[in-house]
Design an enzyme around this catalytic site. Structure first.
Site, PDB file in Angstrom:
ATOM      1  N   ARG A  11     -10.637 -12.497  -0.547  1.00 12.47           N
ATOM      2  CA  ARG A  11      -9.678 -11.977  -1.528  1.00 12.47           C
ATOM      3  C   ARG A  11      -8.741 -13.051  -2.085  1.00 12.47           C
ATOM      4  O   ARG A  11      -8.012 -12.792  -3.038  1.00 12.47           O
ATOM      5  CB  ARG A  11      -8.740 -10.942  -0.888  1.00 12.47           C
ATOM      6  CG  ARG A  11      -9.321  -9.740  -0.385  1.00 12.47           C
ATOM      7  CD  ARG A  11      -8.381  -8.563  -0.388  1.00 12.47           C
ATOM      8  NE  ARG A  11      -7.067  -8.721   0.152  1.00 12.47           N
ATOM      9  CZ  ARG A  11      -6.475  -7.777   0.895  1.00 12.47           C
ATOM     10  NH1 ARG A  11      -7.124  -6.694   1.213  1.00 12.47           N
ATOM     11  NH2 ARG A  11      -5.249  -7.934   1.302  1.00 12.47           N
TER      12      ARG A  11
ATOM     13  N   GLY B 140      -6.713  -0.290  -7.041  1.00 16.87           N
ATOM     14  CA  GLY B 140      -8.024   0.268  -6.725  1.00 16.87           C
ATOM     15  C   GLY B 140      -7.967   1.789  -6.611  1.00 16.87           C
ATOM     16  O   GLY B 140      -7.157   2.449  -7.282  1.00 16.87           O
TER      17      GLY B 140
ATOM     18  N   THR C  59     -10.267  -4.377  -7.666  1.00 21.10           N
ATOM     19  CA  THR C  59     -10.560  -4.417  -6.233  1.00 21.10           C
ATOM     20  C   THR C  59     -11.805  -5.263  -6.009  1.00 21.10           C
ATOM     21  O   THR C  59     -12.748  -5.225  -6.805  1.00 21.10           O
ATOM     22  CB  THR C  59     -10.782  -3.024  -5.591  1.00 21.10           C
ATOM     23  OG1 THR C  59     -11.399  -3.198  -4.314  1.00 21.10           O
ATOM     24  CG2 THR C  59     -11.667  -2.107  -6.410  1.00 21.10           C
TER      25      THR C  59
ATOM     26  N   GLY D  52      -6.892   3.974  -4.311  1.00 18.97           N
ATOM     27  CA  GLY D  52      -5.628   4.603  -3.894  1.00 18.97           C
ATOM     28  C   GLY D  52      -4.626   4.625  -5.039  1.00 18.97           C
ATOM     29  O   GLY D  52      -3.928   5.621  -5.276  1.00 18.97           O
TER      30      GLY D  52
ATOM     31  N   ARG E 139       0.833  -1.210   0.000  1.00 22.28           N
ATOM     32  CA  ARG E 139       0.000   0.000   0.000  1.00 22.28           C
ATOM     33  C   ARG E 139       0.871   1.266   0.000  1.00 22.28           C
ATOM     34  O   ARG E 139       0.406   2.340   0.354  1.00 22.28           O
ATOM     35  CB  ARG E 139      -0.948  -0.012   1.201  1.00 22.28           C
ATOM     36  CG  ARG E 139      -2.005  -1.111   1.122  1.00 22.28           C
ATOM     37  CD  ARG E 139      -3.192  -0.818   2.004  1.00 22.28           C
ATOM     38  NE  ARG E 139      -4.169  -1.891   1.989  1.00 22.28           N
ATOM     39  CZ  ARG E 139      -5.162  -2.001   1.110  1.00 22.28           C
ATOM     40  NH1 ARG E 139      -5.297  -1.111   0.151  1.00 22.28           N
ATOM     41  NH2 ARG E 139      -6.026  -2.993   1.188  1.00 22.28           N
TER      42      ARG E 139
ATOM     43  N   ASP F 243     -13.784  -4.583  -3.824  1.00 21.55           N
ATOM     44  CA  ASP F 243     -14.808  -3.653  -3.307  1.00 21.55           C
ATOM     45  C   ASP F 243     -15.708  -3.097  -4.415  1.00 21.55           C
ATOM     46  O   ASP F 243     -16.759  -2.538  -4.125  1.00 21.55           O
ATOM     47  CB  ASP F 243     -14.134  -2.471  -2.595  1.00 21.55           C
ATOM     48  CG  ASP F 243     -13.207  -2.927  -1.485  1.00 21.55           C
ATOM     49  OD1 ASP F 243     -13.380  -4.062  -1.018  1.00 21.55           O
ATOM     50  OD2 ASP F 243     -12.325  -2.148  -1.087  1.00 21.55           O
TER      51      ASP F 243
ATOM     52  N   ARG G 191     -24.396 -15.150  16.725  1.00 18.47           N
ATOM     53  CA  ARG G 191     -22.998 -15.499  16.457  1.00 18.47           C
ATOM     54  C   ARG G 191     -22.488 -14.608  15.329  1.00 18.47           C
ATOM     55  O   ARG G 191     -23.266 -14.157  14.494  1.00 18.47           O
ATOM     56  CB  ARG G 191     -22.879 -16.957  16.004  1.00 18.47           C
ATOM     57  CG  ARG G 191     -23.162 -17.969  17.069  1.00 18.47           C
ATOM     58  CD  ARG G 191     -22.026 -18.056  18.079  1.00 18.47           C
ATOM     59  NE  ARG G 191     -22.191 -19.153  18.998  1.00 18.47           N
ATOM     60  CZ  ARG G 191     -22.874 -19.093  20.148  1.00 18.47           C
ATOM     61  NH1 ARG G 191     -23.495 -17.969  20.500  1.00 18.47           N
ATOM     62  NH2 ARG G 191     -22.962 -20.149  20.934  1.00 18.47           N
TER      63      ARG G 191
ATOM     64  N   HIS H  58     -14.615  -2.123   2.259  1.00 17.97           N
ATOM     65  CA  HIS H  58     -14.114  -0.817   2.674  1.00 17.97           C
ATOM     66  C   HIS H  58     -15.290   0.090   2.986  1.00 17.97           C
ATOM     67  O   HIS H  58     -16.121  -0.285   3.808  1.00 17.97           O
ATOM     68  CB  HIS H  58     -13.164  -0.261   1.606  1.00 17.97           C
ATOM     69  CG  HIS H  58     -12.357   0.891   2.101  1.00 17.97           C
ATOM     70  ND1 HIS H  58     -12.121   2.005   1.345  1.00 17.97           N
ATOM     71  CD2 HIS H  58     -11.759   1.111   3.282  1.00 17.97           C
ATOM     72  CE1 HIS H  58     -11.394   2.868   2.037  1.00 17.97           C
ATOM     73  NE2 HIS H  58     -11.165   2.334   3.220  1.00 17.97           N
TER      74      HIS H  58
ATOM     75  N   VAL I  38     -10.453 -14.398   3.320  1.00 17.14           N
ATOM     76  CA  VAL I  38     -10.890 -15.526   2.484  1.00 17.14           C
ATOM     77  C   VAL I  38     -11.528 -14.984   1.205  1.00 17.14           C
ATOM     78  O   VAL I  38     -11.426 -15.578   0.130  1.00 17.14           O
ATOM     79  CB  VAL I  38     -11.923 -16.368   3.292  1.00 17.14           C
ATOM     80  CG1 VAL I  38     -12.669 -17.335   2.409  1.00 17.14           C
ATOM     81  CG2 VAL I  38     -11.233 -17.094   4.427  1.00 17.14           C
TER      82      VAL I  38
HETATM   83  O1  F6P Z   1      -9.776  -2.855  -0.734  1.00 12.73           O
HETATM   84  C1  F6P Z   1      -9.820  -4.218  -0.558  1.00 12.73           C
HETATM   85  C2  F6P Z   1      -9.907  -4.558   0.893  1.00 12.73           C
HETATM   86  O2  F6P Z   1      -9.909  -5.955   0.976  1.00 12.73           O
HETATM   87  C3  F6P Z   1     -11.096  -3.955   1.637  1.00 12.73           C
HETATM   88  O3  F6P Z   1     -12.287  -4.641   1.389  1.00 12.73           O
HETATM   89  C4  F6P Z   1     -10.603  -4.030   3.050  1.00 12.73           C
HETATM   90  O4  F6P Z   1     -11.203  -3.040   3.838  1.00 12.73           O
HETATM   91  C5  F6P Z   1      -9.146  -3.754   2.912  1.00 12.73           C
HETATM   92  O5  F6P Z   1      -8.783  -4.090   1.591  1.00 12.73           O
HETATM   93  C6  F6P Z   1      -8.250  -4.503   3.854  1.00 12.73           C
HETATM   94  O6  F6P Z   1      -6.967  -4.027   3.681  1.00 12.73           O
HETATM   95  P1  F6P Z   1      -5.609  -4.657   4.199  1.00 12.73           P
HETATM   96  O7  F6P Z   1      -5.222  -5.734   3.250  1.00 12.73           O
HETATM   97  O8  F6P Z   1      -4.646  -3.530   4.155  1.00 12.73           O
HETATM   98  O9  F6P Z   1      -5.892  -5.177   5.573  1.00 12.73           O
END
Ligand code: F6P
Length: 375
Positions: A302, A112, A135, A114, A76, A137, A293, A181, A300
């Site tokens: 991603r 994405g 992404t 950023g 990042r 998202d 719960r 996100h 998982v």
């Molecule tokens: O942007 C993709 C994402 O998986 C979001 O859904 C999540 O909030 C974020 O990245 C998590 O980021 P990191 O991998 O920095 O924990």
């Protein structure tokens, strides 16, 4: 004879399924079709700043279409604020020098929201940059969709499917936290596809009392379990008001001090948001007297092999990107448009976020099938 074009490629931000398919798409078209040279930078913009690279050849690109993650690694890191020896440093000039020294004709950045901003900064510094929207998202503007989203949607939907039988057997509320996100695409899509009874997204702040009422109504009608699909960025009406006011303060801040204060306020609200899903489940348990719960789907969503739709999208955008480089186009994101691809100026994309419109057809469909959206 025309000079062989040399292009660079990197992946930046959180990884997502389809990145390798996109690298392969750009790479195979660039190498095999257009006879360009292609250099991959390791770990996003950091690899470009530190000159850590590999030459991508036919054999490096073979067998990666179906593989999750990114063969290049990602981070990042931002070019203008990179942590070097523990301190933030502006590495834009270093990056521009490395780009020049390597004789690059174009730099392709896969990422994405950023990444779009960082790419624009480099384009404004004179680099010939193109981006691809990836992404899970799905929150990048000006593109029909982003690669990674379809795979994550499938995984989150399957998770909701599986949660149904255990929630049903134990007469419980199961709250499934879904990534995204600050956008609700993934939770809304998976919630609808998985038949969640309640779907909570950042775009529609919720009232916990209303959610409890919807769950109790189900119980009265003889269904004493419920699935709540909650986006990680979803929040109550009160929390949403507090966030909005801090964001407005930041926007209006005229001085450095006022900006800093607003930033601190936002940071405190973000910290308070951590654990929101667990708190929500507890509140629902107290209000409905049904055991609850929590399942946090997390990374998982991603990981692993991309879906067919994501492989197709990534290949389509990757090859279109090579075509655009060949034509000398730069300063654009290669967006998905209908069945094809279209270059969109980075200025129109950077710094913006695609959120779910309140009258989006998915929202309407969810309401029509009786899903509680918390409002
Ligand atoms: O942007 C993709 C994402 O998986 C979001 O859904 C999540 O909030 C974020 O990245 C998590 O980021 P990191 O991998 O920095 O924990």
């Amino acid at each position: 004879m025309a000079k062989t074009k040399r292009i660079g490629i990197l992946t930046s931000g959180g990884d997502s399924p389809g990145l390798n398919a996109a690298i392969r798409g750009v790479g195979k078209a660039a190498l095999g079709f257009y006879r360009m040279e292609i250099i991959g930078f390791r770990d996003g913009f950091r690899g470009l700043a530190e000159n850590r690279r590999i030459r991508l050849e036919k054999n490096t690109l073979a067998g990666i279409l179906t593989v999750g993650g990114t063969i290049l690694g990602t981070s990042r890191d931002k070019p203008h604020r990179m942590i070097i020896d523990g301190h933030p440093r502006d590495m834009t000039d270093v990056i521009a020098r490395n780009y020049q020294k390597l004789g690059l004709d174009a730099l392709v950045c896969l990422g994405g929201g950023g990444t779009q901003k960082n790419a624009l900064r480099l384009a404004q510094r004179g680099l010939r940059v193109l981006t691809l929207p990836k992404t899970i998202d799905n929150d990048v503007v000006m593109t029909d969709s982003t690669f990674g989203f379809d795979t994550a949607l499938g995984i989150a939907t399957e998770a909701i499917d599986r949660l149904h039988s255990t929630a049903h057997s134990h007469h419980r509320i199961v709250v499934a936290e879904i990534m995204g996100h600050r956008s609700g695409w993934l939770a809304l899509g998976a919630g609808i596809a998985g038949g969640a009874d309640v779907i909570l997204i950042p775009e529609i702040p919720y009232d916990v009392g209303k959610i409890a009422q919807a769950i109790q109504k189900r119980s009265r009608q003889g269904t004493n379990f419920s699935i709540v699909a909650v986006a990680e960025g979803a929040m109550s009406k009160e929390d949403a008001r507090a966030f909005l006011s801090a964001e407005q303060k930041k926007e209006k801040a005229r001085t450095q001090v006022a900006r800093h204060a607003a930033q601190l306020e936002l940071g405190a609200l973000e910290a308070k948001h951590t654990g929101n899903t667990l708190r929500l489940a507890k509140q629902l348990e107290q209000l409905t007297q049904l055991e609850s719960r929590v399942t946090i789907l997390g990374y998982v969503q991603r990981g692993g092999t991309p879906s067919a739709a994501d492989r197709l999208l990534a290949t389509r955008l990757g090859t279109a990107c090579a075509d655009l480089i060949q034509k000398g186009v730069c300063g654009v994101m290669v967006a998905a448009r209908g069945e094809g691809a279209e270059p969109v100026p980075l200025e129109k994309v950077a710094g913006k976020r695609k959120t779910v419109a309140l009258d989006h057809p998915w929202v309407e469909s969810a309401r029509r099938v009786g899903t509680c959206l918390g409002d």
